[in-house]
Design a protein around this motif. Sequence first.
Motif, PDB file in Angstrom:
ATOM      1  N   ILE A   7       0.846  -1.201   0.000  1.00  0.00           N
ATOM      2  CA  ILE A   7       0.000   0.000   0.000  1.00  0.00           C
ATOM      3  C   ILE A   7       0.879   1.248   0.000  1.00  0.00           C
ATOM      4  CG2 ILE A   7      -1.670   1.339   1.346  1.00  0.00           C
ATOM      5  CD1 ILE A   7      -2.842  -1.410   2.242  1.00  0.00           C
ATOM      6  N   LEU A  46      -7.239   5.186  -2.351  1.00  0.00           N
ATOM      7  CA  LEU A  46      -7.389   3.985  -1.536  1.00  0.00           C
ATOM      8  C   LEU A  46      -8.828   3.481  -1.533  1.00  0.00           C
ATOM      9  CD1 LEU A  46      -5.080   4.908   1.468  1.00  0.00           C
ATOM     10  CD2 LEU A  46      -4.607   3.281  -0.372  1.00  0.00           C
ATOM     11  N   THR A  52      -7.269  -2.115  -3.230  1.00  0.00           N
ATOM     12  CA  THR A  52      -7.393  -1.728  -1.825  1.00  0.00           C
ATOM     13  C   THR A  52      -8.847  -1.638  -1.371  1.00  0.00           C
ATOM     14  OG1 THR A  52      -7.209   0.605  -2.459  1.00  0.00           O
ATOM     15  CG2 THR A  52      -5.190  -0.510  -1.721  1.00  0.00           C
TER      16      THR A  52
END
Length: 116
Positions: A7, A46, A52
């Motif tokens: 991430i 995100l 994600t």
Amino acid sequence: MMTFDEIKTLITDKFGTDSIIGTETSGLQPAILVNPGMIVKICEELRDNEKTWFDFLSCLSGIDHGVENNKFSVVYHLASIPYNRQLVLKVVKEHRRDLEDLPVFHSVSSVWHTAE
């Protein structure tokens, strides 16, 4: 499901190395310290990225670190319901306690209505 480090890489690849200020990995949940000016764009990514899908802002907290530390921060607890994953983002701003120049944080209410 992406790892914490993946991430971080996703964010820096998309927004540059100055998008992440640092990380905190010693607590119960690791946190990514994000450049305050980029918080909204990072949160949108995100939320919308199929890798994600952080589709839920579960907690939003403001912290006054005290006069001796001269900083405020906002902590964002994100959740991906489809991936059963959580992530913590933080933004920090220093200040002088001058009422004419208090720090301002960008709202993420356009990303998640729960921020209101």
